[in-house]
Scaffold this active site. Structure first.
Site, short mmCIF file in Angstrom:
data_model
loop_
_atom_site.label_atom_id
_atom_site.label_comp_id
_atom_site.label_asym_id
_atom_site.label_seq_id
_atom_site.Cartn_x
_atom_site.Cartn_y
_atom_site.Cartn_z
N HIS A 297 -2.62 7.09 7.09
CA HIS A 297 -1.67 7.96 6.38
C HIS A 297 -2.37 9.20 5.85
CE1 HIS A 297 2.31 6.22 6.13
NE2 HIS A 297 1.88 5.06 5.70
N GLN B 266 3.16 9.68 1.25
CA GLN B 266 4.44 8.98 1.16
C GLN B 266 5.23 9.33 -0.09
OE1 GLN B 266 2.45 5.05 2.20
NE2 GLN B 266 4.43 4.84 3.19
N HIS C 29 -4.18 1.08 7.84
CA HIS C 29 -2.86 1.72 7.81
C HIS C 29 -2.84 2.88 6.80
CE1 HIS C 29 1.73 1.32 7.91
NE2 HIS C 29 1.53 2.06 6.84
N GLU C 30 -3.39 2.63 5.60
CA GLU C 30 -3.34 3.65 4.54
C GLU C 30 -4.30 4.80 4.82
OE1 GLU C 30 -0.87 3.51 2.66
OE2 GLU C 30 -0.36 1.43 3.10
N GLY D 3 0.84 -1.19 0.00
CA GLY D 3 0.00 0.00 0.00
C GLY D 3 0.87 1.24 0.00
N CYS E 227 6.11 -0.04 7.56
CA CYS E 227 5.74 1.07 6.69
C CYS E 227 6.94 1.44 5.81
CB CYS E 227 5.34 2.27 7.56
SG CYS E 227 4.85 3.70 6.60
N LEU E 228 6.67 1.66 4.53
CA LEU E 228 7.74 2.03 3.60
C LEU E 228 8.43 3.33 4.02
CD1 LEU E 228 6.04 1.28 0.15
CD2 LEU E 228 7.71 -0.14 1.35
#
Ligand SMILES: [Zn+2]
Length: 163
Positions: A134, A51, A130-131, A46, A88-89
Protein backbone atom coordinates in the site's frame (compact mmCIF):
# COMPACT_ATOMS: atom_id res chain seq x y z
CA UNK A 1 -10.03 10.56 18.11
CA UNK A 2 -11.92 10.81 14.87
CA UNK A 3 -12.52 7.84 12.66
CA UNK A 4 -11.29 8.60 9.15
CA UNK A 5 -13.04 7.84 5.91
CA UNK A 6 -11.51 4.84 4.17
CA UNK A 7 -10.56 5.48 0.55
CA UNK A 8 -11.77 2.90 -1.89
CA UNK A 9 -10.63 1.51 -5.21
CA UNK A 10 -10.17 3.14 -7.75
CA UNK A 11 -9.39 6.38 -5.87
CA UNK A 12 -6.08 7.66 -7.20
CA UNK A 13 -4.35 8.07 -3.86
CA UNK A 14 -4.30 4.28 -3.50
CA UNK A 15 -1.94 4.11 -6.47
CA UNK A 16 0.39 6.80 -5.18
CA UNK A 17 3.82 6.01 -3.81
CA UNK A 18 3.92 7.32 -0.25
CA UNK A 19 6.22 10.15 0.77
CA UNK A 20 8.73 9.25 3.48
CA UNK A 21 7.82 10.15 7.05
CA UNK A 22 10.43 12.63 8.30
CA UNK A 23 8.77 14.29 11.30
CA UNK A 24 8.02 12.16 14.35
CA UNK A 25 5.89 14.40 16.53
CA UNK A 26 2.59 14.50 18.36
CA UNK A 27 0.75 15.06 15.10
CA UNK A 28 2.08 11.76 13.76
CA UNK A 29 1.11 9.98 16.98
CA UNK A 30 -2.40 11.38 16.71
CA UNK A 31 -2.60 10.28 13.10
CA UNK A 32 -1.54 6.75 14.07
CA UNK A 33 -4.16 6.70 16.85
CA UNK A 34 -6.81 7.68 14.28
CA UNK A 35 -5.56 4.98 11.94
CA UNK A 36 -5.80 2.30 14.64
CA UNK A 37 -9.29 3.44 15.53
CA UNK A 38 -10.39 3.50 11.90
CA UNK A 39 -8.91 0.03 11.35
CA UNK A 40 -10.63 -1.46 14.42
CA UNK A 41 -13.95 0.14 13.48
CA UNK A 42 -13.71 -1.46 10.03
CA UNK A 43 -12.61 -4.76 11.61
CA UNK A 44 -9.37 -4.82 9.66
CA UNK A 45 -5.95 -6.07 10.74
CA UNK A 46 -3.91 -3.41 8.94
CA UNK A 47 -4.36 0.06 7.52
CA UNK A 48 -2.02 2.19 5.41
CA UNK A 49 -2.08 5.98 5.21
CA UNK A 50 -3.13 5.78 1.54
CA UNK A 51 -6.35 4.20 2.79
CA UNK A 52 -7.32 7.38 4.57
CA UNK A 53 -6.26 9.56 1.64
CA UNK A 54 -2.69 10.35 2.68
CA UNK A 55 0.12 9.21 0.37
CA UNK A 56 2.69 8.45 3.07
CA UNK A 57 5.10 5.67 3.93
CA UNK A 58 3.06 4.71 6.98
CA UNK A 59 0.87 1.88 8.16
CA UNK A 60 -0.55 0.45 11.37
CA UNK A 61 -1.42 -3.16 12.05
CA UNK A 62 -2.74 -5.45 14.76
CA UNK A 63 -2.65 -8.98 13.45
CA UNK A 64 -2.16 -12.19 15.43
CA UNK A 65 -0.55 -10.40 18.35
CA UNK A 66 1.69 -8.23 16.17
CA UNK A 67 0.61 -4.67 16.89
CA UNK A 68 2.79 -1.92 15.50
CA UNK A 69 3.20 1.38 13.70
CA UNK A 70 5.49 1.18 10.68
CA UNK A 71 6.88 4.37 9.16
CA UNK A 72 9.11 4.08 6.09
CA UNK A 73 8.55 0.32 5.99
CA UNK A 74 10.62 -2.07 3.95
CA UNK A 75 10.51 -5.83 3.63
CA UNK A 76 14.18 -6.71 3.96
CA UNK A 77 13.97 -10.51 3.87
CA UNK A 78 11.49 -13.18 2.88
CA UNK A 79 11.46 -16.97 2.84
CA UNK A 80 9.01 -19.61 1.73
CA UNK A 81 5.65 -19.19 0.09
CA UNK A 82 2.01 -19.16 1.17
CA UNK A 83 -1.15 -19.13 -0.88
CA UNK A 84 -4.02 -17.83 1.19
CA UNK A 85 -7.11 -15.72 0.99
CA UNK A 86 -6.56 -12.00 1.29
CA UNK A 87 -8.81 -8.97 1.24
CA UNK A 88 -8.53 -5.21 1.58
CA UNK A 89 -10.65 -2.61 3.38
CA UNK A 90 -10.34 -0.42 0.28
CA UNK A 91 -11.86 -3.10 -1.93
CA UNK A 92 -14.76 -4.11 0.31
CA UNK A 93 -12.84 -7.09 1.73
CA UNK A 94 -13.65 -9.12 -1.38
CA UNK A 95 -11.33 -12.09 -0.93
CA UNK A 96 -8.91 -13.62 -3.39
CA UNK A 97 -6.04 -16.07 -3.11
CA UNK A 98 -2.71 -14.26 -3.25
CA UNK A 99 0.73 -15.84 -3.24
CA UNK A 100 3.02 -14.24 -0.65
CA UNK A 101 6.18 -15.11 1.22
CA UNK A 102 5.53 -17.32 4.27
CA UNK A 103 8.02 -15.43 6.43
CA UNK A 104 8.90 -11.78 6.13
CA UNK A 105 11.15 -9.39 7.99
CA UNK A 106 9.91 -5.84 8.23
CA UNK A 107 12.27 -2.93 8.84
CA UNK A 108 10.59 0.32 9.78
CA UNK A 109 10.47 3.19 12.24
CA UNK A 110 7.97 3.39 15.08
CA UNK A 111 5.91 6.49 15.90
CA UNK A 112 8.92 7.94 17.79
CA UNK A 113 11.28 7.41 14.88
CA UNK A 114 13.11 4.40 16.36
CA UNK A 115 14.16 1.84 13.76
CA UNK A 116 13.16 -1.75 14.40
CA UNK A 117 13.09 -5.09 12.64
CA UNK A 118 10.34 -7.63 13.12
CA UNK A 119 10.09 -11.08 11.58
CA UNK A 120 6.68 -12.73 11.32
CA UNK A 121 5.14 -15.67 9.54
CA UNK A 122 1.76 -16.68 8.20
CA UNK A 123 -1.03 -14.12 8.44
CA UNK A 124 1.10 -11.43 10.13
CA UNK A 125 3.80 -11.82 7.44
CA UNK A 126 1.06 -11.49 4.83
CA UNK A 127 -0.07 -8.30 6.53
CA UNK A 128 3.48 -6.85 6.47
CA UNK A 129 3.61 -7.46 2.73
CA UNK A 130 0.10 -6.19 1.99
CA UNK A 131 0.57 -2.95 3.96
CA UNK A 132 4.08 -2.27 2.66
CA UNK A 133 2.62 -2.66 -0.84
CA UNK A 134 0.00 0.00 0.00
CA UNK A 135 2.77 2.41 0.97
CA UNK A 136 4.19 1.90 -2.51
CA UNK A 137 0.88 2.47 -4.26
CA UNK A 138 0.25 -1.20 -4.86
CA UNK A 139 -2.95 -3.12 -4.13
CA UNK A 140 -3.28 -6.86 -3.60
CA UNK A 141 -5.30 -7.09 -6.81
CA UNK A 142 -2.24 -5.84 -8.70
CA UNK A 143 -0.66 -9.15 -7.78
CA UNK A 144 -3.48 -11.19 -9.32
CA UNK A 145 -3.75 -12.48 -12.87
CA UNK A 146 -5.95 -10.11 -14.90
CA UNK A 147 -8.99 -12.35 -14.97
CA UNK A 148 -9.06 -12.81 -11.20
CA UNK A 149 -8.38 -9.12 -10.67
CA UNK A 150 -11.37 -8.24 -12.86
CA UNK A 151 -13.51 -10.66 -10.88
CA UNK A 152 -12.63 -9.03 -7.55
CA UNK A 153 -13.33 -5.54 -8.95
CA UNK A 154 -16.62 -6.68 -10.43
CA UNK A 155 -17.78 -8.21 -7.17
CA UNK A 156 -16.69 -5.13 -5.24
CA UNK A 157 -18.70 -2.85 -7.57
CA UNK A 158 -21.72 -5.08 -7.29
CA UNK A 159 -21.61 -5.16 -3.49
CA UNK A 160 -21.20 -1.39 -3.39
CA UNK A 161 -24.36 -0.98 -5.45
CA UNK A 162 -26.32 -3.11 -3.01
CA UNK A 163 -25.48 -0.79 -0.12
ZN1 LIG B 1 -5.35 -3.19 1.92
Amino acid sequence: MPIRKITEYPEKVLAEIGKPVTVFDEELENLCADMFETMYEAEGVGLAAQQIGLPMQLFVMDCEGVKLVAANPEIIATTGEQSNSEGCLSIGKVPAIVVRAERATLRAQDAKGEWFEHTAEGYAARCFQHETDHCNGKLFIDRLPKMRRDMVVKRFRKEKNWK
